[in-house]
Design an enzyme around this catalytic site. Structure first.
Site, PDB file in Angstrom:
ATOM      1  N   HIS A  70      47.735  50.578  37.108  1.00 57.82           N
ATOM      2  CA  HIS A  70      48.007  50.533  38.542  1.00 57.82           C
ATOM      3  C   HIS A  70      46.725  50.707  39.367  1.00 57.82           C
ATOM      4  O   HIS A  70      45.759  51.329  38.918  1.00 57.82           O
ATOM      5  CB  HIS A  70      49.042  51.600  38.931  1.00 57.82           C
ATOM      6  CG  HIS A  70      48.574  52.995  38.663  1.00 57.82           C
ATOM      7  ND1 HIS A  70      47.834  53.720  39.562  1.00 57.82           N
ATOM      8  CD2 HIS A  70      48.754  53.778  37.579  1.00 57.82           C
ATOM      9  CE1 HIS A  70      47.569  54.905  39.055  1.00 57.82           C
ATOM     10  NE2 HIS A  70      48.122  54.970  37.847  1.00 57.82           N
ATOM     11  N   HIS A  99      37.276  38.145  32.692  1.00 51.53           N
ATOM     12  CA  HIS A  99      38.104  38.037  31.495  1.00 51.53           C
ATOM     13  C   HIS A  99      38.379  39.434  30.978  1.00 51.53           C
ATOM     14  O   HIS A  99      37.447  40.181  30.680  1.00 51.53           O
ATOM     15  CB  HIS A  99      37.379  37.202  30.436  1.00 51.53           C
ATOM     16  CG  HIS A  99      38.168  37.016  29.178  1.00 51.53           C
ATOM     17  ND1 HIS A  99      37.621  36.457  28.056  1.00 51.53           N
ATOM     18  CD2 HIS A  99      39.456  37.294  28.861  1.00 51.53           C
ATOM     19  CE1 HIS A  99      38.535  36.402  27.099  1.00 51.53           C
ATOM     20  NE2 HIS A  99      39.655  36.916  27.571  1.00 51.53           N
TER      21      HIS A  99
END
Length: 120
Positions: A105, A114
């Site tokens: 979160h 990536h």
């Protein structure tokens, strides 16, 4: 979105419909284009080039991925199988979030990054 046909450009493959340098002329035939190249810098350059030619750049999210409804995923990103993207997370343009990665979160992932397989 489901696709009935997928064509691709590649400078090396004889199965490709054209080379990367041909993307401008293909815009009349194809409205959408997605960059599936692992090199972050090159992927970013190609996505920007496709935008200049007015292609729509989709976001691809695997059906087994969990994306919080408060997460924001930008165009050109691919979210692979079994990925979790938690609440209030931002994933920029043209990212690859590889299989099984967990993005916790309140995380911010900038453009053309990536996150590799099973990373947390």
């Amino acid at each position: 979105m489901d696709y009935e046909e997928i064509a691709f450009v590649d400078d090396q493959s004889p199965m490709a419909i054209a080379k990367i340098s041909d993307v401008e002329r293909l815009e009349a035939q194809y409205q959408e284009a997605f960059v599936g190249i692992g090199n972050n810098k090159l992927r970013g350059e190609l996505i920007c080039r496709l935008q200049d030619y007015d292609y729509t750049i989709p976001t691809l999210i695997h059906l087994t991925a969990y994306i919080s409804r408060t997460a924001e995923i930008e165009m050109g990103t691919v979210i692979e199988p079994k990925v979790i993207v938690n609440a209030h997370t931002y994933v920029g343009k043209g990212c690859i979030i590889s299989v099984g990665a967990i993005v916790d979160h309140d995380v911010r992932i900038e453009d053309f990054c990536h996150v590799n397989a099973r990373a947390i």
